[in-house]
Scaffold this active site. Structure first.
Site, PDB file in Angstrom:
ATOM      1  N   ARG A 267       0.854  -1.187   0.070  1.00  0.00           N
ATOM      2  CA  ARG A 267       0.080   0.012   0.054  1.00  0.00           C
ATOM      3  C   ARG A 267       0.801   1.136  -0.082  1.00  0.00           C
ATOM      4  O   ARG A 267       0.603   2.291  -0.611  1.00  0.00           O
ATOM      5  CB  ARG A 267      -0.874  -0.089   1.044  1.00  0.00           C
ATOM      6  CG  ARG A 267      -1.896  -1.280   1.204  1.00  0.00           C
ATOM      7  CD  ARG A 267      -2.981  -1.321   2.306  1.00  0.00           C
ATOM      8  NE  ARG A 267      -3.804   0.139   1.969  1.00  0.00           N
ATOM      9  CZ  ARG A 267      -4.259   0.696   2.900  1.00  0.00           C
ATOM     10  NH1 ARG A 267      -4.464   0.403   4.063  1.00  0.00           N
ATOM     11  NH2 ARG A 267      -5.055   1.885   2.347  1.00  0.00           N
TER      12      ARG A 267
ATOM     13  N   ASN B   3      -8.031   8.413   6.206  1.00  0.00           N
ATOM     14  CA  ASN B   3      -6.901   7.751   5.161  1.00  0.00           C
ATOM     15  C   ASN B   3      -5.382   7.779   5.643  1.00  0.00           C
ATOM     16  O   ASN B   3      -5.152   8.791   6.332  1.00  0.00           O
ATOM     17  CB  ASN B   3      -6.902   8.453   3.729  1.00  0.00           C
ATOM     18  CG  ASN B   3      -8.093   8.424   3.143  1.00  0.00           C
ATOM     19  OD1 ASN B   3      -8.888   7.840   3.499  1.00  0.00           O
ATOM     20  ND2 ASN B   3      -8.433   9.384   2.205  1.00  0.00           N
TER      21      ASN B   3
ATOM     22  N   ASP C 109      -3.094   7.286   3.553  1.00  0.00           N
ATOM     23  CA  ASP C 109      -2.245   8.190   2.316  1.00  0.00           C
ATOM     24  C   ASP C 109      -1.838   9.337   2.852  1.00  0.00           C
ATOM     25  O   ASP C 109      -2.348  10.171   3.673  1.00  0.00           O
ATOM     26  CB  ASP C 109      -2.870   7.640   1.297  1.00  0.00           C
ATOM     27  CG  ASP C 109      -3.910   8.622   0.907  1.00  0.00           C
ATOM     28  OD1 ASP C 109      -3.914   9.944   0.963  1.00  0.00           O
ATOM     29  OD2 ASP C 109      -5.264   8.116   0.456  1.00  0.00           O
TER      30      ASP C 109
ATOM     31  N   HIS D 235      -6.268   7.739  11.630  1.00  0.00           N
ATOM     32  CA  HIS D 235      -5.942   6.212  11.598  1.00  0.00           C
ATOM     33  C   HIS D 235      -4.424   6.053  11.280  1.00  0.00           C
ATOM     34  O   HIS D 235      -4.330   5.097  10.705  1.00  0.00           O
ATOM     35  CB  HIS D 235      -6.971   5.606  10.539  1.00  0.00           C
ATOM     36  CG  HIS D 235      -8.311   5.370  10.870  1.00  0.00           C
ATOM     37  ND1 HIS D 235      -9.408   5.127   9.826  1.00  0.00           N
ATOM     38  CD2 HIS D 235      -8.974   5.364  12.082  1.00  0.00           C
ATOM     39  CE1 HIS D 235     -10.657   5.102  10.653  1.00  0.00           C
ATOM     40  NE2 HIS D 235     -10.144   5.248  11.676  1.00  0.00           N
TER      41      HIS D 235
ATOM     42  N   CYS E 241       7.333   2.279  17.141  1.00  0.00           N
ATOM     43  CA  CYS E 241       8.098   0.986  17.876  1.00  0.00           C
ATOM     44  C   CYS E 241       7.091   0.609  18.874  1.00  0.00           C
ATOM     45  O   CYS E 241       6.720   1.473  19.623  1.00  0.00           O
ATOM     46  CB  CYS E 241       9.230   1.460  18.612  1.00  0.00           C
ATOM     47  SG  CYS E 241       9.973  -0.027  19.552  1.00  0.00           S
TER      48      CYS E 241
ATOM     49  N   CYS F  88       8.794   1.060  22.521  1.00  0.00           N
ATOM     50  CA  CYS F  88       9.076   2.242  23.308  1.00  0.00           C
ATOM     51  C   CYS F  88       8.366   3.421  22.921  1.00  0.00           C
ATOM     52  O   CYS F  88       8.280   4.546  23.460  1.00  0.00           O
ATOM     53  CB  CYS F  88      10.475   2.877  23.141  1.00  0.00           C
ATOM     54  SG  CYS F  88      11.014   3.310  21.678  1.00  0.00           S
TER      55      CYS F  88
ATOM     56  N   CYS G  61      14.168  -0.936  16.110  1.00  0.00           N
ATOM     57  CA  CYS G  61      13.626   0.628  16.416  1.00  0.00           C
ATOM     58  C   CYS G  61      14.997   1.103  16.362  1.00  0.00           C
ATOM     59  O   CYS G  61      15.900   1.061  17.136  1.00  0.00           O
ATOM     60  CB  CYS G  61      13.080   0.418  17.593  1.00  0.00           C
ATOM     61  SG  CYS G  61      12.782   2.344  18.363  1.00  0.00           S
TER      62      CYS G  61
ATOM     63  N   GLY H   8     -16.340  10.832   0.747  1.00  0.00           N
ATOM     64  CA  GLY H   8     -15.892   9.672   0.405  1.00  0.00           C
ATOM     65  C   GLY H   8     -15.757   8.751   1.424  1.00  0.00           C
ATOM     66  O   GLY H   8     -14.727   8.038   1.385  1.00  0.00           O
TER      67      GLY H   8
HETATM   68  P1  OAD Z   1     -14.931   2.753   2.285  1.00  0.00           P
HETATM   69  O1  OAD Z   1     -14.184   1.871   1.194  1.00  0.00           O
HETATM   70  O2  OAD Z   1     -15.656   1.907   3.470  1.00  0.00           O
HETATM   71  O3  OAD Z   1     -15.911   3.906   1.547  1.00  0.00           O
HETATM   72  C1  OAD Z   1     -15.424   4.265   0.408  1.00  0.00           C
HETATM   73  C2  OAD Z   1     -16.628   5.398   0.247  1.00  0.00           C
HETATM   74  O4  OAD Z   1     -16.044   6.172  -0.997  1.00  0.00           O
HETATM   75  C3  OAD Z   1     -17.868   4.529  -0.264  1.00  0.00           C
HETATM   76  O5  OAD Z   1     -19.126   4.973   0.508  1.00  0.00           O
HETATM   77  C4  OAD Z   1     -17.797   5.006  -1.965  1.00  0.00           C
HETATM   78  O6  OAD Z   1     -19.051   4.829  -2.419  1.00  0.00           O
HETATM   79  C5  OAD Z   1     -17.170   6.190  -2.028  1.00  0.00           C
HETATM   80  N1  OAD Z   1     -16.741   6.331  -3.326  1.00  0.00           N
HETATM   81  C6  OAD Z   1     -15.804   5.487  -3.823  1.00  0.00           C
HETATM   82  N2  OAD Z   1     -15.219   6.129  -5.220  1.00  0.00           N
HETATM   83  C7  OAD Z   1     -15.356   7.420  -4.893  1.00  0.00           C
HETATM   84  C8  OAD Z   1     -15.274   8.501  -5.880  1.00  0.00           C
HETATM   85  N3  OAD Z   1     -14.457   8.567  -6.862  1.00  0.00           N
HETATM   86  N4  OAD Z   1     -15.633   9.841  -4.993  1.00  0.00           N
HETATM   87  C9  OAD Z   1     -16.348   9.976  -4.153  1.00  0.00           C
HETATM   88  N5  OAD Z   1     -16.636   8.923  -3.274  1.00  0.00           N
HETATM   89  C10 OAD Z   1     -16.187   7.704  -3.760  1.00  0.00           C
HETATM   90  O7  OAD Z   1     -13.617   3.473   3.049  1.00  0.00           O
HETATM   91  P2  OAD Z   1     -13.721   4.561   4.330  1.00  0.00           P
HETATM   92  O8  OAD Z   1     -15.111   4.900   4.699  1.00  0.00           O
HETATM   93  O9  OAD Z   1     -12.714   5.389   4.002  1.00  0.00           O
HETATM   94  O10 OAD Z   1      -9.794   1.980   8.816  1.00  0.00           O
HETATM   95  O11 OAD Z   1     -13.237   3.499   5.420  1.00  0.00           O
HETATM   96  C11 OAD Z   1     -13.194   3.622   6.791  1.00  0.00           C
HETATM   97  C12 OAD Z   1     -12.223   2.834   7.282  1.00  0.00           C
HETATM   98  O12 OAD Z   1     -12.313   1.722   7.114  1.00  0.00           O
HETATM   99  C13 OAD Z   1     -10.613   3.171   6.608  1.00  0.00           C
HETATM  100  O13 OAD Z   1      -9.905   4.143   7.491  1.00  0.00           O
HETATM  101  C14 OAD Z   1     -10.209   2.084   7.297  1.00  0.00           C
HETATM  102  C15 OAD Z   1     -11.105   0.819   6.964  1.00  0.00           C
HETATM  103  O14 OAD Z   1     -11.103  -0.237   7.360  1.00  0.00           O
HETATM  104  C16 OAD Z   1      -8.890   1.139   9.294  1.00  0.00           C
HETATM  105  O15 OAD Z   1      -8.125   0.360   8.591  1.00  0.00           O
HETATM  106  C17 OAD Z   1      -8.693   1.432  10.735  1.00  0.00           C
END
Ligand code: OAD
Length: 234
Positions: free
Chosen positions: A55, A92, A94, A109, A117, A120, A136, A175
């Protein structure tokens, strides 16, 4: 008026980074219990590092898109009050908001570009590839992990986020599918504080009914249009 913006994987979709829950998304390809929990990491750290190394490589090859850039414009041009005019929170991991030029992004997140680490608590910039036996740089323990928040762990910066939600006049979610707490609960907190609420997403989400207004479409189109409207209205 203070604005709080929460972004999710959908804002980076047009940059080529996969979302989690869309058809063919990351959680359809990988078992999140294996790659995104402390238990999964304890069982198989190599597998977890491989997942985040891949990723991180995707992230470094990706470029910010028009939606990331529009939020930079908003941060620059939205009038500030005593607290600062805009709080940008992202789920995100990223770095596309930063690479577009957004100042002060709250990564609730964590970040793929950082390492932590587990022994520590030291943090440093992550190399392109991390491996289970990396020591570390601070204490030498072989307990390094990506500085990302896994399921079962507490997201970062929650106090600062709570304070911003209590002050805000407008809350915008961009999003995100609204399926992961605590972020999915921010809209209710903002409403309770009296804020107007807006969802910008490709399609309606599980939490759409909690927002005052919902606009659907690709972030690269609807986010710049939203920023234009807001700045024109002043
Ligand atoms: P999701 O993958 O659950 O949701 C992404 C959303 O973006 C969906 O509702 C899509 O419809 C929408 N989408 C897709 N393409 C798009 C575009 N071009 N423009 C606008 N919207 C678009 O992702 P998150 O809600 O970010 O956490 O997920 C939340 C958390 O779940 C993440 O931070 C991660 C994941 O598990 C952890 O890993 C702790």
């Amino acid at each position: 008026m203070e604005i709080v913006i929460l972004t999710g994987a959908g804002i980076s979709a047009e940059s080529g980074l996969g979302t989690f829950r869309d058809k063919g998304g990351l959680w359809a390809q990988y078992d999140l219990r294996e790659v995104a929990t402390p238990e999964g990491f304890a069982r198989n750290p190599g597998l977890v590092h491989d997942f985040y190394n891949a990723r991180r490589a995707n992230m470094r090859a990706a470029r910010p898109n028009a939606a990331h850039r529009a939020l930079v414009r908003l941060a620059r041009d939205w009038p500030r009050d005593g607290h600062g005019g805009l709080t940008l929170i992202t789920q995100n991991v990223d770095d596309l908001h930063e690479r577009a030029g957004s100042p002060d992004v709250i990564h609730m997140h964590g970040e793929l570009g950082r390492a932590l680490c587990a022994a520590c608590g030291a943090r440093w910039d992550a190399p392109d590839e991390m491996h289970p036996l990396d020591p570390c740089p601070a204490c030498g323990a072989r307990a390094t992990r990506p500085d990302v928040v896994w399921f079962g762990e507490i997201p970062y910066h929650m106090e600062r986020i709570g304070a911003a939600l209590r002050r805000c006049g407008l809350f915008v979610a961009i999003g995100t599918s609204g399926q992961v707490y605590p972020a999915a609960g921010f809209v209710a907190e903002a409403r309770a504080a009296g804020a107007d609420t807006l969802e910008l997403n490709l399609e309606r989400s599980q939490t759409s009914h909690l927002f005052d207004r919902v606009e659907t479409g690709k972030a690269g189109r609807i986010v710049p249009a939203f920023v234009d409207r807001l700045l024109q209205a002043g």
